[in-house]
Write a protein that holds these residues in place. Structure first.
Motif, PDB file in Angstrom:
ATOM      1  N   GLU A  98       0.807  -1.221   0.000  1.00 34.50           N
ATOM      2  CA  GLU A  98       0.000   0.000   0.000  1.00 34.50           C
ATOM      3  C   GLU A  98       0.840   1.271   0.000  1.00 34.50           C
ATOM      4  OE1 GLU A  98       0.526  -1.004   4.432  1.00 34.50           O
ATOM      5  OE2 GLU A  98       0.585  -2.004   2.477  1.00 34.50           O
ATOM      6  N   ALA A  99       2.149   1.149  -0.029  1.00 35.02           N
ATOM      7  CA  ALA A  99       3.031   2.318   0.033  1.00 35.02           C
ATOM      8  C   ALA A  99       2.802   3.263  -1.144  1.00 35.02           C
ATOM      9  CB  ALA A  99       4.490   1.881   0.070  1.00 35.02           C
ATOM     10  N   LYS A 100       2.899   4.559  -0.859  1.00 33.84           N
ATOM     11  CA  LYS A 100       2.786   5.599  -1.881  1.00 33.84           C
ATOM     12  C   LYS A 100       4.176   6.178  -2.142  1.00 33.84           C
ATOM     13  CE  LYS A 100      -1.905   6.951  -0.526  1.00 33.84           C
ATOM     14  NZ  LYS A 100      -2.776   8.070  -0.060  1.00 33.84           N
ATOM     15  N   VAL A 101       4.522   6.293  -3.426  1.00 39.35           N
ATOM     16  CA  VAL A 101       5.857   6.742  -3.806  1.00 39.35           C
ATOM     17  C   VAL A 101       5.738   7.865  -4.827  1.00 39.35           C
ATOM     18  CG1 VAL A 101       8.056   6.083  -4.837  1.00 39.35           C
ATOM     19  CG2 VAL A 101       6.806   4.433  -3.403  1.00 39.35           C
ATOM     20  N   VAL A 102       6.480   8.940  -4.595  1.00 34.38           N
ATOM     21  CA  VAL A 102       6.585  10.021  -5.572  1.00 34.38           C
ATOM     22  C   VAL A 102       8.059  10.183  -5.929  1.00 34.38           C
ATOM     23  CG1 VAL A 102       6.291  12.483  -6.026  1.00 34.38           C
ATOM     24  CG2 VAL A 102       4.537  11.239  -4.756  1.00 34.38           C
ATOM     25  N   TYR A 103       8.336  10.133  -7.220  1.00 35.23           N
ATOM     26  CA  TYR A 103       9.670  10.383  -7.740  1.00 35.23           C
ATOM     27  C   TYR A 103       9.742  11.814  -8.266  1.00 35.23           C
ATOM     28  CZ  TYR A 103      10.373   5.264  -7.944  1.00 35.23           C
ATOM     29  OH  TYR A 103      10.510   3.931  -7.653  1.00 35.23           O
ATOM     30  N   ALA A 104      10.914  12.431  -8.138  1.00 39.71           N
ATOM     31  CA  ALA A 104      11.113  13.777  -8.687  1.00 39.71           C
ATOM     32  C   ALA A 104      12.488  13.853  -9.333  1.00 39.71           C
ATOM     33  CB  ALA A 104      10.991  14.830  -7.592  1.00 39.71           C
ATOM     34  N   ASP A 105      12.544  14.403 -10.535  1.00 41.39           N
ATOM     35  CA  ASP A 105      13.807  14.584 -11.246  1.00 41.39           C
ATOM     36  C   ASP A 105      13.605  15.645 -12.315  1.00 41.39           C
ATOM     37  OD1 ASP A 105      16.256  13.956 -12.995  1.00 41.39           O
ATOM     38  OD2 ASP A 105      16.472  12.473 -11.402  1.00 41.39           O
ATOM     39  N   ASN A 106      14.710  16.271 -12.753  1.00 38.66           N
ATOM     40  CA  ASN A 106      14.612  17.291 -13.794  1.00 38.66           C
ATOM     41  C   ASN A 106      15.213  16.833 -15.118  1.00 38.66           C
ATOM     42  OD1 ASN A 106      17.348  17.336 -13.190  1.00 38.66           O
ATOM     43  ND2 ASN A 106      17.517  19.569 -13.264  1.00 38.66           N
ATOM     44  N   ASP A 107      15.632  15.568 -15.208  1.00 40.73           N
ATOM     45  CA  ASP A 107      16.254  15.061 -16.428  1.00 40.73           C
ATOM     46  C   ASP A 107      15.173  14.628 -17.419  1.00 40.73           C
ATOM     47  OD1 ASP A 107      17.703  13.846 -18.416  1.00 40.73           O
ATOM     48  OD2 ASP A 107      18.689  12.375 -17.137  1.00 40.73           O
ATOM     49  N   PRO A 108      15.170  15.186 -18.638  1.00 43.09           N
ATOM     50  CA  PRO A 108      14.141  14.796 -19.613  1.00 43.09           C
ATOM     51  C   PRO A 108      14.134  13.303 -19.921  1.00 43.09           C
ATOM     52  CG  PRO A 108      15.294  16.770 -20.339  1.00 43.09           C
ATOM     53  CD  PRO A 108      16.042  16.259 -19.148  1.00 43.09           C
ATOM     54  N   ILE A 109      15.288  12.636 -19.802  1.00 42.43           N
ATOM     55  CA  ILE A 109      15.302  11.195 -20.058  1.00 42.43           C
ATOM     56  C   ILE A 109      14.514  10.460 -18.978  1.00 42.43           C
ATOM     57  CG2 ILE A 109      16.774   9.140 -20.045  1.00 42.43           C
ATOM     58  CD1 ILE A 109      18.708  10.470 -21.763  1.00 42.43           C
ATOM     59  N   VAL A 110      14.625  10.919 -17.734  1.00 42.01           N
ATOM     60  CA  VAL A 110      13.835  10.303 -16.667  1.00 42.01           C
ATOM     61  C   VAL A 110      12.353  10.533 -16.937  1.00 42.01           C
ATOM     62  CG1 VAL A 110      13.421  10.194 -14.185  1.00 42.01           C
ATOM     63  CG2 VAL A 110      15.721  10.629 -15.036  1.00 42.01           C
ATOM     64  N   LEU A 111      12.011  11.734 -17.387  1.00 41.40           N
ATOM     65  CA  LEU A 111      10.619  11.999 -17.750  1.00 41.40           C
ATOM     66  C   LEU A 111      10.154  11.042 -18.834  1.00 41.40           C
ATOM     67  CD1 LEU A 111       8.058  13.767 -17.620  1.00 41.40           C
ATOM     68  CD2 LEU A 111       9.113  15.259 -19.320  1.00 41.40           C
ATOM     69  N   ARG A 112      11.015  10.817 -19.829  1.00 46.89           N
ATOM     70  CA  ARG A 112      10.657   9.917 -20.920  1.00 46.89           C
ATOM     71  C   ARG A 112      10.387   8.497 -20.416  1.00 46.89           C
ATOM     72  NH1 ARG A 112      15.135   9.245 -25.422  1.00 46.89           N
ATOM     73  NH2 ARG A 112      15.803   7.549 -24.060  1.00 46.89           N
ATOM     74  N   HIS A 113      11.101   8.110 -19.362  1.00 45.26           N
ATOM     75  CA  HIS A 113      10.950   6.763 -18.814  1.00 45.26           C
ATOM     76  C   HIS A 113      10.005   6.723 -17.621  1.00 45.26           C
ATOM     77  CE1 HIS A 113      13.914   4.562 -21.186  1.00 45.26           C
ATOM     78  NE2 HIS A 113      14.686   5.638 -21.130  1.00 45.26           N
ATOM     79  N   ALA A 114       9.325   7.827 -17.342  1.00 46.85           N
ATOM     80  CA  ALA A 114       8.493   7.876 -16.139  1.00 46.85           C
ATOM     81  C   ALA A 114       7.447   6.776 -16.110  1.00 46.85           C
ATOM     82  CB  ALA A 114       7.817   9.247 -16.033  1.00 46.85           C
ATOM     83  N   GLU A 115       6.936   6.413 -17.268  1.00 50.84           N
ATOM     84  CA  GLU A 115       5.917   5.363 -17.296  1.00 50.84           C
ATOM     85  C   GLU A 115       6.445   4.074 -16.679  1.00 50.84           C
ATOM     86  OE1 GLU A 115       2.960   3.034 -20.431  1.00 50.84           O
ATOM     87  OE2 GLU A 115       4.251   4.662 -21.131  1.00 50.84           O
ATOM     88  N   ALA A 116       7.738   3.800 -16.891  1.00 51.90           N
ATOM     89  CA  ALA A 116       8.332   2.587 -16.323  1.00 51.90           C
ATOM     90  C   ALA A 116       8.387   2.660 -14.802  1.00 51.90           C
ATOM     91  CB  ALA A 116       9.731   2.373 -16.884  1.00 51.90           C
ATOM     92  N   LEU A 117       8.427   3.890 -14.259  1.00 51.20           N
ATOM     93  CA  LEU A 117       8.476   4.067 -12.816  1.00 51.20           C
ATOM     94  C   LEU A 117       7.107   3.912 -12.163  1.00 51.20           C
ATOM     95  CD1 LEU A 117      10.761   7.228 -12.651  1.00 51.20           C
ATOM     96  CD2 LEU A 117      11.367   4.965 -11.796  1.00 51.20           C
ATOM     97  N   LEU A 118       6.061   3.942 -12.969  1.00 53.47           N
ATOM     98  CA  LEU A 118       4.718   4.060 -12.405  1.00 53.47           C
ATOM     99  C   LEU A 118       3.971   2.741 -12.307  1.00 53.47           C
ATOM    100  CD1 LEU A 118       3.660   7.396 -14.140  1.00 53.47           C
ATOM    101  CD2 LEU A 118       4.771   7.041 -11.942  1.00 53.47           C
ATOM    102  N   HIS A 119       4.632   1.634 -12.625  1.00 54.79           N
ATOM    103  CA  HIS A 119       3.975   0.330 -12.524  1.00 54.79           C
ATOM    104  C   HIS A 119       4.274  -0.262 -11.161  1.00 54.79           C
ATOM    105  CE1 HIS A 119       2.680   0.460 -16.647  1.00 54.79           C
ATOM    106  NE2 HIS A 119       3.909   0.663 -17.067  1.00 54.79           N
TER     107      HIS A 119
END
Length: 271
Positions: A98-119
């Motif tokens: 049930e843990a809630k996680v928020v990631y934060a970064d300013n790198d556009p590549i991380v943004l591009r891969h954000a979907e992979a972080l959200l599963h």
């Protein structure tokens, strides 16, 4: 997915980026020739770079697991970097689905891969904020759409503070960390790691010079300088230590035989 109000910036492949250099050391594929070139130059000067990156990653896993086992159910990871499994949310949700996680970064590549972080686990939630660590108001406001800051949060800035300066008129890294910690509820955890010159001074000096020549500020810190980040907090055992010595697992004990890792880590609790 949570997003900052600013449009994503274009990926600049003309200059190396720390997250992509780190990705190369970890054996990732999300880097460019300019990143590989810098990564190889640093590795030639500092033979600890690859094992340091790996040891640092394992420290993040253990610190996250420790926070979850201590009852923390909310996690804010700033300076997320390019996704490398297992990611922080996978570790946290393996203990507490049930843990809630928020990631934060300013790198556009991380943004591009954000979907992979959200599963993540269906019982919990994972979100991504595209914003810079130097903008705590934006990160905290957007993270607050998912996290309840009246309850404990594990705040992680892993291998990030050595890219931020001390100058009060610049990054003001100590003041910056304090601003984040100030909003956390009692019982929250602060997880930090950072390169130090203490254990390999000549190699780290050369690595720092390579970073600076590439346009990336780099600020290795001594034990006393790193420990200052935890002022006013209760350090968890074993305190501030080289990352592979923080509550090591068998893999870490084995890795210690490879040599030193000039990266300090620590976890502290807000009381």
């Amino acid at each position: 997915m949570t997003g900052s109000e600013a449009a994503p910036t274009r990926i600049d492949t003309s200059r190396p980026h720390p997250a992509r250099v780190y990705d190369w050391w970890l054996g990732g594929k999300d880097n460019y020739p300019v990143d590989e070139e810098l990564a190889r130059r640093i590795l030639a000067s500092d033979g600890t770079a690859v094992r340091g990156a790996r040891a640092n990653r394992r420290f993040m896993h253990r610190a996250t697991r420790a926070a979850a086992e201590a009852g923390i159910r909310q996690f804010l990871d700033i300076g997320t970097g390019i996704p490398t499994e297992p990611n922080l949310h996978q570790v946290a949700q393996s203990v507490a689905p049930e843990a809630k996680v928020v990631y934060a970064d300013n790198d556009p590549i991380v943004l591009r891969h954000a979907e992979a972080l959200l599963h993540g686990a269906p019982e919990g939630s994972t979100e991504y904020v595209h914003a810079d660590v130097r903008d705590p108001e934006t990160i905290l406001r957007l993270a607050g759409e998912t996290l309840d800051f009246t309850q404990p949060v594990a705040l992680s800035l892993v291998a990030l503070t050595h890219y931020l300066g001390d100058d009060p008129d610049g990054d003001d890294v100590y003041g910056l960390i304090e601003r984040y910690v100030d909003v956390l509820a009692p019982g929250s955890h602060l997880v930090l790691s950072q390169v130090t010159p203490d254990l390999s001074p000549e190699a780290i000096a050369k690595a720092a010079e390579h970073f600076r020549r590439s346009g990336t500020p780099f600020h290795p810190r001594s034990l006393a300088e790193f420990s200052r980040f935890f002022d006013g907090l209760e350090l968890l055992g074993p305190g501030v230590i080289a990352v592979y010595g923080w509550r090591p697992e068998p893999e870490d004990v084995t890795a210690q035989a490879e040599g030193i890792v000039p990266v300090y880590g620590g976890v502290a609790r807000k009381v």
